[in-house]
Design a protein around this motif. Structure first.
Motif, mmCIF file in Angstrom:
data_model
loop_
_atom_site.group_PDB
_atom_site.id
_atom_site.type_symbol
_atom_site.label_atom_id
_atom_site.label_comp_id
_atom_site.label_asym_id
_atom_site.label_seq_id
_atom_site.Cartn_x
_atom_site.Cartn_y
_atom_site.Cartn_z
ATOM 1 N N PHE A 67 37.049 -37.078 -26.127
ATOM 2 C CA PHE A 67 36.272 -37.534 -24.973
ATOM 3 C C PHE A 67 36.465 -36.592 -23.790
ATOM 4 O O PHE A 67 35.555 -36.333 -23.033
ATOM 5 C CB PHE A 67 36.673 -38.959 -24.603
ATOM 6 N N PHE A 68 37.651 -36.060 -23.633
ATOM 7 C CA PHE A 68 37.968 -35.193 -22.502
ATOM 8 C C PHE A 68 37.758 -33.703 -22.782
ATOM 9 O O PHE A 68 37.970 -32.880 -21.913
ATOM 10 C CB PHE A 68 39.411 -35.419 -22.037
ATOM 11 N N GLU A 69 37.343 -33.358 -24.012
ATOM 12 C CA GLU A 69 37.099 -31.950 -24.346
ATOM 13 C C GLU A 69 35.865 -31.434 -23.616
ATOM 14 O O GLU A 69 34.890 -32.153 -23.439
ATOM 15 C CB GLU A 69 36.861 -31.789 -25.850
ATOM 16 N N LEU A 70 35.919 -30.182 -23.225
ATOM 17 C CA LEU A 70 34.754 -29.534 -22.637
ATOM 18 C C LEU A 70 33.871 -28.991 -23.744
ATOM 19 O O LEU A 70 34.349 -28.567 -24.783
ATOM 20 C CB LEU A 70 35.188 -28.375 -21.736
ATOM 21 N N SER A 71 32.576 -28.991 -23.492
ATOM 22 C CA SER A 71 31.686 -28.429 -24.498
ATOM 23 C C SER A 71 31.842 -26.914 -24.515
ATOM 24 O O SER A 71 32.293 -26.304 -23.550
ATOM 25 C CB SER A 71 30.245 -28.834 -24.211
ATOM 26 N N LYS A 72 31.422 -26.313 -25.602
ATOM 27 C CA LYS A 72 31.521 -24.860 -25.724
ATOM 28 C C LYS A 72 30.577 -24.146 -24.771
ATOM 29 O O LYS A 72 30.757 -22.991 -24.442
ATOM 30 C CB LYS A 72 31.236 -24.457 -27.165
ATOM 31 N N ASP A 73 29.550 -24.867 -24.318
ATOM 32 C CA ASP A 73 28.578 -24.285 -23.399
ATOM 33 C C ASP A 73 28.938 -24.538 -21.934
ATOM 34 O O ASP A 73 28.159 -24.210 -21.043
ATOM 35 C CB ASP A 73 27.186 -24.871 -23.668
ATOM 36 N N GLN A 101 26.608 -23.837 -14.532
ATOM 37 C CA GLN A 101 25.478 -24.537 -15.132
ATOM 38 C C GLN A 101 25.943 -25.596 -16.097
ATOM 39 O O GLN A 101 26.992 -25.465 -16.713
ATOM 40 C CB GLN A 101 24.546 -23.559 -15.852
ATOM 41 N N ASN A 102 25.175 -26.653 -16.189
ATOM 42 C CA ASN A 102 25.364 -27.677 -17.209
ATOM 43 C C ASN A 102 24.023 -28.367 -17.412
ATOM 44 O O ASN A 102 23.051 -28.075 -16.725
ATOM 45 C CB ASN A 102 26.487 -28.660 -16.837
ATOM 46 N N ALA A 103 23.978 -29.294 -18.340
ATOM 47 C CA ALA A 103 22.701 -29.920 -18.698
ATOM 48 C C ALA A 103 22.097 -30.711 -17.537
ATOM 49 O O ALA A 103 20.884 -30.891 -17.468
ATOM 50 C CB ALA A 103 22.897 -30.824 -19.905
ATOM 51 N N ASP A 104 22.930 -31.182 -16.622
ATOM 52 C CA ASP A 104 22.415 -31.990 -15.511
ATOM 53 C C ASP A 104 21.698 -31.171 -14.452
ATOM 54 O O ASP A 104 20.866 -31.696 -13.726
ATOM 55 C CB ASP A 104 23.561 -32.750 -14.840
ATOM 56 N N ILE A 105 22.031 -29.893 -14.320
ATOM 57 C CA ILE A 105 21.434 -29.118 -13.236
ATOM 58 C C ILE A 105 20.460 -28.046 -13.708
ATOM 59 O O ILE A 105 19.837 -27.388 -12.892
ATOM 60 C CB ILE A 105 22.517 -28.483 -12.337
ATOM 61 N N LEU A 106 20.300 -27.893 -14.993
ATOM 62 C CA LEU A 106 19.325 -26.929 -15.503
ATOM 63 C C LEU A 106 17.911 -27.496 -15.380
ATOM 64 O O LEU A 106 17.720 -28.703 -15.423
ATOM 65 C CB LEU A 106 19.621 -26.599 -16.966
ATOM 66 N N PRO A 107 16.914 -26.632 -15.205
ATOM 67 C CA PRO A 107 15.520 -27.130 -15.164
ATOM 68 C C PRO A 107 15.160 -27.845 -16.461
ATOM 69 O O PRO A 107 15.678 -27.519 -17.534
ATOM 70 C CB PRO A 107 14.692 -25.862 -14.995
ATOM 71 N N LEU A 108 14.284 -28.822 -16.354
ATOM 72 C CA LEU A 108 13.860 -29.551 -17.543
ATOM 73 C C LEU A 108 13.050 -28.651 -18.462
ATOM 74 O O LEU A 108 12.213 -27.871 -17.994
ATOM 75 C CB LEU A 108 12.984 -30.740 -17.145
ATOM 76 N N PRO A 109 13.256 -28.785 -19.767
ATOM 77 C CA PRO A 109 12.399 -28.030 -20.689
ATOM 78 C C PRO A 109 10.994 -28.620 -20.669
ATOM 79 O O PRO A 109 10.806 -29.793 -20.323
ATOM 80 C CB PRO A 109 13.075 -28.236 -22.049
ATOM 81 N N PRO A 110 9.987 -27.833 -21.023
ATOM 82 C CA PRO A 110 8.596 -28.334 -20.986
ATOM 83 C C PRO A 110 8.382 -29.624 -21.773
ATOM 84 O O PRO A 110 7.552 -30.440 -21.398
ATOM 85 C CB PRO A 110 7.789 -27.183 -21.578
ATOM 86 N N SER A 111 9.134 -29.839 -22.837
ATOM 87 C CA SER A 111 8.952 -31.052 -23.634
ATOM 88 C C SER A 111 9.334 -32.319 -22.857
ATOM 89 O O SER A 111 8.861 -33.405 -23.176
ATOM 90 C CB SER A 111 9.776 -30.969 -24.914
ATOM 91 N N ARG A 112 10.183 -32.205 -21.830
ATOM 92 C CA ARG A 112 10.601 -33.370 -21.049
ATOM 93 C C ARG A 112 9.843 -33.504 -19.735
ATOM 94 O O ARG A 112 10.091 -34.414 -18.969
ATOM 95 C CB ARG A 112 12.101 -33.284 -20.753
#
Length: 106
Positions: A7-13, A18-29
């Motif tokens: 649960f406390f591990e960081l993702s490899k990315d 940057q993280n998924a919360d602050i990146l622009p939305l992909p066109p599909s979303r």
């Protein structure tokens, strides 16, 4: 215990920039259409605060024409400010929190 550690591990990315919360939305979303934007702005413009402002201006002695003019001009000024502040989100689909950080750096 292993599940708790995962649960406390960081993702490899993970990155401090940057993280998924602050990146622009992909066109599909990106699901908002022009119609949704129009109804969103109408819902913010036609509300009880607008009616209260108009009735207050009548109560302080303005005429009906003056009240309508004041209400229209103030709505236009506020709309311009909101459109300018929402330009990044509407055009590039970047969250407001990210746009807010641009003035201060990462």
């Amino acid at each position: 215990m292993t599940a708790m550690l995962r649960f406390f591990e960081l993702s490899k990315d993970a990155s401090p920039y940057q993280n998924a919360d602050i990146l622009p939305l992909p066109p599909s979303r990106r699901t908002w259409t022009v119609k949704i934007f129009v109804f969103f702005w109408l819902s913010t413009a036609i509300n009880i605060a607008e009616w209260s402002g108009a009735s207050t201006s009548l109560a302080i002695g303005l005429t009906v024409g003056q009240s309508i003019a004041v209400n229209a001009i103030s709505t236009i000024i506020i709309t311009l400010a909101l459109v300018i502040s929402g330009q990044g989100g509407g055009k590039w689909h970047i969250p407001f929190a990210v746009l807010n950080r641009t003035g201060w750096g990462m």
